[in-house]
Write an enzyme that holds these catalytic residues in place. Sequence first.
Site, PDB file in Angstrom:
ATOM      1  N   ASN A 164      90.708  26.221  60.794  1.00 44.55           N
ATOM      2  CA  ASN A 164      92.073  26.407  61.277  1.00 44.55           C
ATOM      3  C   ASN A 164      92.955  26.508  60.045  1.00 44.55           C
ATOM      4  O   ASN A 164      93.220  25.494  59.396  1.00 44.55           O
ATOM      5  CB  ASN A 164      92.481  25.216  62.168  1.00 44.55           C
ATOM      6  CG  ASN A 164      93.924  25.339  62.626  1.00 44.55           C
ATOM      7  OD1 ASN A 164      94.587  26.351  62.385  1.00 44.55           O
ATOM      8  ND2 ASN A 164      94.417  24.304  63.294  1.00 44.55           N
ATOM      9  N   TRP A 165      93.374  27.732  59.749  1.00 41.96           N
ATOM     10  CA  TRP A 165      94.147  27.937  58.516  1.00 41.96           C
ATOM     11  C   TRP A 165      95.601  27.486  58.660  1.00 41.96           C
ATOM     12  O   TRP A 165      96.336  27.459  57.694  1.00 41.96           O
ATOM     13  CB  TRP A 165      94.114  29.415  58.124  1.00 41.96           C
ATOM     14  CG  TRP A 165      92.766  29.926  57.694  1.00 41.96           C
ATOM     15  CD1 TRP A 165      91.573  29.247  57.692  1.00 41.96           C
ATOM     16  CD2 TRP A 165      92.468  31.233  57.177  1.00 41.96           C
ATOM     17  NE1 TRP A 165      90.560  30.045  57.221  1.00 41.96           N
ATOM     18  CE2 TRP A 165      91.084  31.275  56.898  1.00 41.96           C
ATOM     19  CE3 TRP A 165      93.237  32.376  56.935  1.00 41.96           C
ATOM     20  CZ2 TRP A 165      90.460  32.421  56.388  1.00 41.96           C
ATOM     21  CZ3 TRP A 165      92.617  33.517  56.436  1.00 41.96           C
ATOM     22  CH2 TRP A 165      91.251  33.528  56.156  1.00 41.96           C
ATOM     23  N   LYS A 166      96.008  27.198  59.899  1.00 46.83           N
ATOM     24  CA  LYS A 166      97.400  26.784  60.155  1.00 46.83           C
ATOM     25  C   LYS A 166      98.353  27.809  59.545  1.00 46.83           C
ATOM     26  O   LYS A 166      98.075  29.003  59.617  1.00 46.83           O
ATOM     27  CB  LYS A 166      97.633  25.356  59.653  1.00 46.83           C
ATOM     28  CG  LYS A 166      96.564  24.398  60.212  1.00 46.83           C
ATOM     29  CD  LYS A 166      96.849  22.949  59.989  1.00 46.83           C
ATOM     30  CE  LYS A 166      95.713  22.123  60.582  1.00 46.83           C
ATOM     31  NZ  LYS A 166      95.912  20.688  60.491  1.00 46.83           N
ATOM     32  N   GLY A 187      94.664  15.792  58.367  1.00 49.29           N
ATOM     33  CA  GLY A 187      95.394  15.956  57.119  1.00 49.29           C
ATOM     34  C   GLY A 187      95.660  14.655  56.383  1.00 49.29           C
ATOM     35  O   GLY A 187      96.446  14.603  55.443  1.00 49.29           O
ATOM     36  N   SER A 208      90.105  15.864  58.828  1.00 54.92           N
ATOM     37  CA  SER A 208      89.646  15.595  57.458  1.00 54.92           C
ATOM     38  C   SER A 208      88.149  15.804  57.253  1.00 54.92           C
ATOM     39  O   SER A 208      87.510  15.072  56.498  1.00 54.92           O
ATOM     40  CB  SER A 208      90.066  14.182  57.017  1.00 54.92           C
ATOM     41  OG  SER A 208      91.471  14.070  57.002  1.00 54.92           O
ATOM     42  N   GLY A 227      90.590  21.939  58.911  1.00 50.73           N
ATOM     43  CA  GLY A 227      91.887  22.389  58.417  1.00 50.73           C
ATOM     44  C   GLY A 227      91.841  22.652  56.917  1.00 50.73           C
ATOM     45  O   GLY A 227      91.350  23.688  56.459  1.00 50.73           O
ATOM     46  N   GLY A 228      92.312  21.696  56.145  1.00 50.79           N
ATOM     47  CA  GLY A 228      92.463  21.869  54.694  1.00 50.79           C
ATOM     48  C   GLY A 228      91.221  22.414  54.000  1.00 50.79           C
ATOM     49  O   GLY A 228      91.313  23.330  53.162  1.00 50.79           O
TER      50      GLY A 228
HETATM   51  P1  13P Z   1      92.358  18.715  58.417  1.00 52.02           P
HETATM   52  O1  13P Z   1      90.921  19.145  58.331  1.00 52.02           O
HETATM   53  O2  13P Z   1      93.214  19.269  57.317  1.00 52.02           O
HETATM   54  O3  13P Z   1      92.491  17.236  58.605  1.00 52.02           O
HETATM   55  O4  13P Z   1      92.932  19.389  59.772  1.00 52.02           O
HETATM   56  C1  13P Z   1      92.239  19.250  60.948  1.00 52.02           C
HETATM   57  C2  13P Z   1      92.850  20.126  61.949  1.00 52.02           C
HETATM   58  O5  13P Z   1      93.965  19.909  62.385  1.00 52.02           O
HETATM   59  C3  13P Z   1      92.080  21.296  62.401  1.00 52.02           C
HETATM   60  O6  13P Z   1      92.649  21.872  63.528  1.00 52.02           O
END
Ligand code: 13P
Length: 251
Positions: free
Chosen positions: A10-12, A174, A214, A235-236
């Site tokens: 998920n690149w947000k 995150g 995470s 995410g990250g």
């Molecule tokens: P992180 O991996 O950065 O914690 O984010 C998780 C997330 O929200 C994936 O949708």
Amino acid sequence: MARKFIVAGNWKMHTTIDEGIQLATQIQEGQRNANTTVILGVPFTHLFPVKKKLKAASKIHLAAQNCHYKNSGAFTGEVSPATLAALKIPYVILGHSERRLFNHEDDALLALKIQAALENGLKVIFCCGEPLEIRKAGDHVKFVQKQLEASLFAVPATDMKNIIIAYEPIWAIGTGETASPNQAQEIHLAIRNMLKKQYGKRIADNTSILYGGSVKSSNAKEIFGQPDVDGGLVGGAALDSQEFLKIINSQ
Ligand code: 13P
């Protein structure tokens, strides 16, 4: 057991289009475990250009990070599920906690979005997960059950093959803090039992339940090794191609 092992990024709201193309290309060129279904959840603006760069043979799939519940209309700034389907985008992420929080998306709205996405032939990655105070109170299973009942369980059994669930505890997103493998297994099993009660054993056994929060290459193997964890929503760590490739290969 036929459920898929999936690693979704998920690149947000990260990357320019050029950066996104570069990232997707690096992932495409990397060594990847053929048993892992790879999905990239990219910003709307990136869907078309990134799709053009991905070869069909790479079997990397794209996801939108949201969609509207109507196919068209006077909804400034929104994106229609019919538009995503016409672009042949196979997946959409719905119910992410950031959208619930920052865009005030509630359970009833998400139920409409899920229905609209499915009607357009999209597969849905439905996110659920509790905030820290609920976890501390020990009410996380009840909380997630309510999220599923209020948004997901109106989906008919015949459409459940197009649903992926992502359990993402808000306190782990995150923050660098992950659920322990045992915590993840406990709630993933609870979710599978909820599916079993609602839809029966076959559907419960065939639905992929991803963990998010995470996930990194250093913890992926242990979390993914749990019997009811069928991959991750990342995410990250999905923004670094080498790190993401290691997670893809962490089954
Ligand atoms: P992180 O991996 O950065 O914690 O984010 C998780 C997330 O929200 C994936 O949708």
